[in-house]
Design a protein around this motif. Sequence first.
Motif, PDB file in Angstrom:
ATOM      1  N   ASP B 269      56.842  19.722 -25.762  1.00 11.49           N
ATOM      2  CA  ASP B 269      58.196  19.822 -25.595  1.00 11.49           C
ATOM      3  C   ASP B 269      58.744  19.147 -24.320  1.00 11.49           C
ATOM      4  OD1 ASP B 269      58.229  21.834 -27.529  1.00 11.49           O
ATOM      5  OD2 ASP B 269      57.756  23.649 -26.163  1.00 11.49           O
ATOM      6  N   HIS B 270      60.033  18.538 -24.410  1.00 11.95           N
ATOM      7  CA  HIS B 270      60.478  17.942 -23.123  1.00 11.95           C
ATOM      8  C   HIS B 270      59.717  16.926 -22.537  1.00 11.95           C
ATOM      9  CE1 HIS B 270      63.252  21.371 -23.835  1.00 11.95           C
ATOM     10  NE2 HIS B 270      62.529  22.213 -23.370  1.00 11.95           N
ATOM     11  N   GLY B 271      58.952  16.109 -23.539  1.00 13.14           N
ATOM     12  CA  GLY B 271      58.403  14.990 -22.951  1.00 13.14           C
ATOM     13  C   GLY B 271      56.856  15.405 -22.267  1.00 13.14           C
ATOM     14  N   ARG B 272      56.685  16.588 -22.367  1.00 14.54           N
ATOM     15  CA  ARG B 272      55.324  16.943 -22.082  1.00 14.54           C
ATOM     16  C   ARG B 272      54.254  16.852 -22.993  1.00 14.54           C
ATOM     17  NH1 ARG B 272      58.040  21.572 -19.448  1.00 14.54           N
ATOM     18  NH2 ARG B 272      58.170  21.016 -17.152  1.00 14.54           N
ATOM     19  N   PRO B 273      52.895  16.760 -22.519  1.00  8.18           N
ATOM     20  CA  PRO B 273      52.147  16.475 -23.774  1.00  8.18           C
ATOM     21  C   PRO B 273      51.943  17.698 -24.590  1.00  8.18           C
ATOM     22  CG  PRO B 273      50.788  16.723 -21.503  1.00  8.18           C
ATOM     23  CD  PRO B 273      52.548  16.398 -21.221  1.00  8.18           C
ATOM     24  N   GLY B 274      51.628  17.717 -25.925  1.00  3.91           N
ATOM     25  CA  GLY B 274      51.440  18.749 -26.560  1.00  3.91           C
ATOM     26  C   GLY B 274      49.979  19.205 -26.678  1.00  3.91           C
ATOM     27  N   LEU B 275      49.386  20.002 -27.412  1.00  3.42           N
ATOM     28  CA  LEU B 275      48.125  20.514 -27.508  1.00  3.42           C
ATOM     29  C   LEU B 275      47.210  19.477 -27.957  1.00  3.42           C
ATOM     30  CD1 LEU B 275      48.069  24.125 -29.191  1.00  3.42           C
ATOM     31  CD2 LEU B 275      47.865  23.276 -26.975  1.00  3.42           C
ATOM     32  N   ASN B 276      46.145  19.408 -27.642  1.00  2.10           N
ATOM     33  CA  ASN B 276      45.063  18.445 -27.848  1.00  2.10           C
ATOM     34  C   ASN B 276      43.775  18.758 -27.767  1.00  2.10           C
ATOM     35  OD1 ASN B 276      43.933  16.148 -28.626  1.00  2.10           O
ATOM     36  ND2 ASN B 276      44.005  15.007 -26.786  1.00  2.10           N
ATOM     37  N   ILE B 277      43.309  19.990 -28.611  1.00  5.92           N
ATOM     38  CA  ILE B 277      42.191  20.832 -28.338  1.00  5.92           C
ATOM     39  C   ILE B 277      40.964  20.403 -29.381  1.00  5.92           C
ATOM     40  CG2 ILE B 277      41.381  23.315 -28.553  1.00  5.92           C
ATOM     41  CD1 ILE B 277      43.808  24.071 -27.882  1.00  5.92           C
ATOM     42  N   ASP B 278      39.937  20.002 -28.743  1.00  5.33           N
ATOM     43  CA  ASP B 278      38.775  19.803 -29.478  1.00  5.33           C
ATOM     44  C   ASP B 278      38.292  20.866 -30.217  1.00  5.33           C
ATOM     45  OD1 ASP B 278      39.193  16.922 -28.787  1.00  5.33           O
ATOM     46  OD2 ASP B 278      37.568  16.987 -26.973  1.00  5.33           O
ATOM     47  N   ALA B 279      37.825  21.957 -29.496  1.00  2.00           N
ATOM     48  CA  ALA B 279      37.183  23.055 -30.242  1.00  2.00           C
ATOM     49  C   ALA B 279      37.488  24.204 -29.279  1.00  2.00           C
ATOM     50  CB  ALA B 279      35.627  22.958 -30.520  1.00  2.00           C
ATOM     51  N   ILE B 280      37.810  25.247 -29.790  1.00  3.74           N
ATOM     52  CA  ILE B 280      37.538  26.814 -29.412  1.00  3.74           C
ATOM     53  C   ILE B 280      36.804  27.738 -30.411  1.00  3.74           C
ATOM     54  CG2 ILE B 280      38.734  28.839 -28.566  1.00  3.74           C
ATOM     55  CD1 ILE B 280      41.267  26.882 -27.902  1.00  3.74           C
ATOM     56  N   VAL B 281      35.779  28.145 -29.964  1.00  2.99           N
ATOM     57  CA  VAL B 281      35.115  28.846 -30.894  1.00  2.99           C
ATOM     58  C   VAL B 281      34.745  30.287 -30.306  1.00  2.99           C
ATOM     59  CG1 VAL B 281      32.872  29.214 -32.063  1.00  2.99           C
ATOM     60  CG2 VAL B 281      33.914  26.993 -31.887  1.00  2.99           C
ATOM     61  N   VAL B 282      35.301  31.420 -31.069  1.00  2.14           N
ATOM     62  CA  VAL B 282      35.038  32.705 -30.640  1.00  2.14           C
ATOM     63  C   VAL B 282      34.027  33.535 -31.285  1.00  2.14           C
ATOM     64  CG1 VAL B 282      36.081  34.744 -29.611  1.00  2.14           C
ATOM     65  CG2 VAL B 282      37.153  32.626 -29.631  1.00  2.14           C
TER      66      VAL B 282
END
Lengths: 372, 502
Positions: B269-282
């Motif tokens: 949003d508004h020029g900020r970087p978006g999500l860039n998630i390699d991995a989340i495991v629960v």
Amino acid sequence: MSDSAALPSATTLADAPAPVFDRGYRYRHALESILVPALALVLAAAGFALFLICLGQSPLDFVDLVWRGAFGSAFSIQNTLLKASPLLLTALCVALPAQLGLVIIGGEGAVVLGGLAAAAIAPPLAGIPPLLLQVLMMIAGMSAGAVWIGFAGWLRAKRGINETISSLLLAYIAIALFNHIVEGPLRDPASLNKPSTADIGAGNMFGYLPGTDVHPGLIFGIIACIAFYILIFKTSFGFGCRVTGGSLRAAQLQGLPVTRLIIIACALGGACAGLAGMVEVAAVQGRANASLAAGYGYAGILIAFLARQNPLAIIPMAVVLGGLTASGGLIQRRMDLPDATVLVLQGMIFVAILASETFYGRFAWFQPRRAP
Amino acid sequence: MKAIGVEAVNVTKRFGAFTALDDVSLKVRPGTVHALLGENGAGKSTLVKCLLGYNLAEVGSFIVDGREAHITQPQDAGRLGIGMVYQHFTLVPSMTVAENLVMARPDVPRVINWSVERARLATFMAGMPFKIPLDVPVDSLAAGERQKAEILKQLYLERRLLVLDEPTSTLTPQESQEVLGLVRSLVQAGTITVIIITHKLKEVAAFADDVSVLRRGKMVGGGAVAALSATDLTTLMIGEKHAPAIIERLGAPGATPRLAVHNLATLGDHGRPGLNIDAIVVHPREIVGIAGVSGNGQTALLEVLGGQRFATSGTIAIADKPYHARRDEAFALKVRVLPEEPLRNGCVPSMSVEDNASLRRFDRNDDGSPRRWLDRKRMSARAKTMIAAYGIRTPSKDVPIAALSGGNVQRAILARELDGAVDVFIVANPCFGLDVKAVADIRARIVAARNGGAAVLLISEDLDEIRELSDRILVMRDGAIVFEAPAGADAQMIGSHMVGHG
């Protein structure tokens, strides 16, 4: 399943009594939603009285004439109901999308296109049983309206375009399209002064309800209002719509099919307005012409807001507005006021109703009582 | 410029039948930091609003700088040199710091001569113990810098007594230390007196000279901070001798992943970087905490998992089945979400408590088959059960949920989301702005869900909360997971990864 968290507390404490200390809230809340619009109506009436006095007319005479013109005789009551019947349907075109928080004001477009579609299919199908033709005309009218307003809903849901603006502009397009077709391809050569489509045939018109001059459009409107009240307040579909209208983010979080709900609700509203146009053709005009664009779609906005978007409340509000319209002629003759005087009153009521929205929640007595 | 003292004498304020302040007296010595402590709804905000002229007390008076003051509107307080820094920022984000400062002056001229103003600002800044870039738009400043700019604005307006309302609620530990240290040094220099509203006991102990505790509109005690222990303060705040205990985490996490997020990306949003998630495991029976400074993608992550935002790429799997946050999937896979600010994100404010309690179940029969007609009886019974089981304080189940206090809204949504079996529970900032009792309550429920076998993803900006509850801690920065730490890892170390100095 063995890994699922089943919290014991919710079941073990199930029988503990819930602490209730404001049982009356529900009733006070209902009272609030009656008293606030009532107050607005009184204020609008006061403003209009002032307007009449400035014109040198007596407000009391006006009230008397409205009463006589709208409800004074069997004839005037029937006239009022006739005027109310398209408004029931066009008000639903506002009230249904409103459940999802949308403000659709382009019902007029669905009315003319619904009427046009109904009038267009009748001549080619001449000769089939009238009842069958009427059903087909209804389907055609409702489909045309549904597509038109459904498109405004689609633009909102898929492309994020403001539905108020788009539906209004679509109404202008619809009216232009209507004029183009009625004055061009589908024009009945016999209609000289007032371009119209071909007559659907007297035998294919709706009759009157027994013993009255009222056509079945009134019944359609009342049935639609009741049916949609049930749909909105008693079914899961309606509940999902109201959740979406109350909080889009909450609806998304619950995984509700928001896009689909928006398009369906808009299409249902458009179908109602389209039906109003069809009834106007099949019961009143017998053909599609400029009389269809008589402002029913716009008057429906006022009624829906007066009814606070509640389909059941639309019925009495449409009768009140229908009565005002029905008495317009009498007022014109007796008080020597222009027909538009009634429109001034309508406008004042609309402004007062919109302004009164800010009064909800302002009076402490109506609010939930705090915990002791 | 010199610090001033203020005294409240027997102040009473009622809202209708509700007494928000009951005969409250308070003395703030000039040149000190005075902490105002209390639970939500204890009357802290009402008291300072009376002092600042937003509310008018029915009974009682304020003495400012030794003289009785008649404060009937905010401008009166401003003239007396009293100012407030709000919990939420009040600077205009798109304007520069300099523009914000000049525009805030009560005597801002019709035509602004910027060269004159700049010269004045330069003189003013020269006298300040800290620097803020004046010519950048406020929204490009980090939260800590913004908070400093807010304080700077008050100093520029020549305020001599500042009220700080929960000044550190959106800051990292490092930023909090810095801002509060700065405030402290200004106070020690005799420039200002500070009243700080908070419910963080650590901050009171580290930065305040005096403390006053409010409970349910009454002044229940206080004194010099040095003479009071944390236990004393907690007791005063909640009226019990002991702080409520946290439920222990029991049992080890399962071995097979329950919730798996891979290569997740969104637009920013508004020029900020978006999500860039390699991995989340629960895993089942595990709480994974996601720590991070506010605005580093936590909201976007929750929105993707909750179906409020589209991911441009990546996969979410629950128990090896693909998951798109659709209603039928959430129902079948038993995924529940408690979003931050539940009144805005998780419920319909205008609908009743009863309706909101049934948002998960209104279109299902008990056997999971679709249901076309609403079952009002069951909805009503369900609401009553939840109100009783979770101790939700509400006038009745028919009132709009917006009429409830923040803690009770949170309890109601928690009750709804934890109703029945839960396999995956996604939580964001569950205790933001809640009082001590509600916090303990809600954390206990979250741990209980974990102990019952749910995989819990806890996204929180409160590092203490993360450290207290999590089996494993991930740190999020600029939309990516940048660090993983075991339970009980050092707060300073996690904090340094949060701001990117690790």
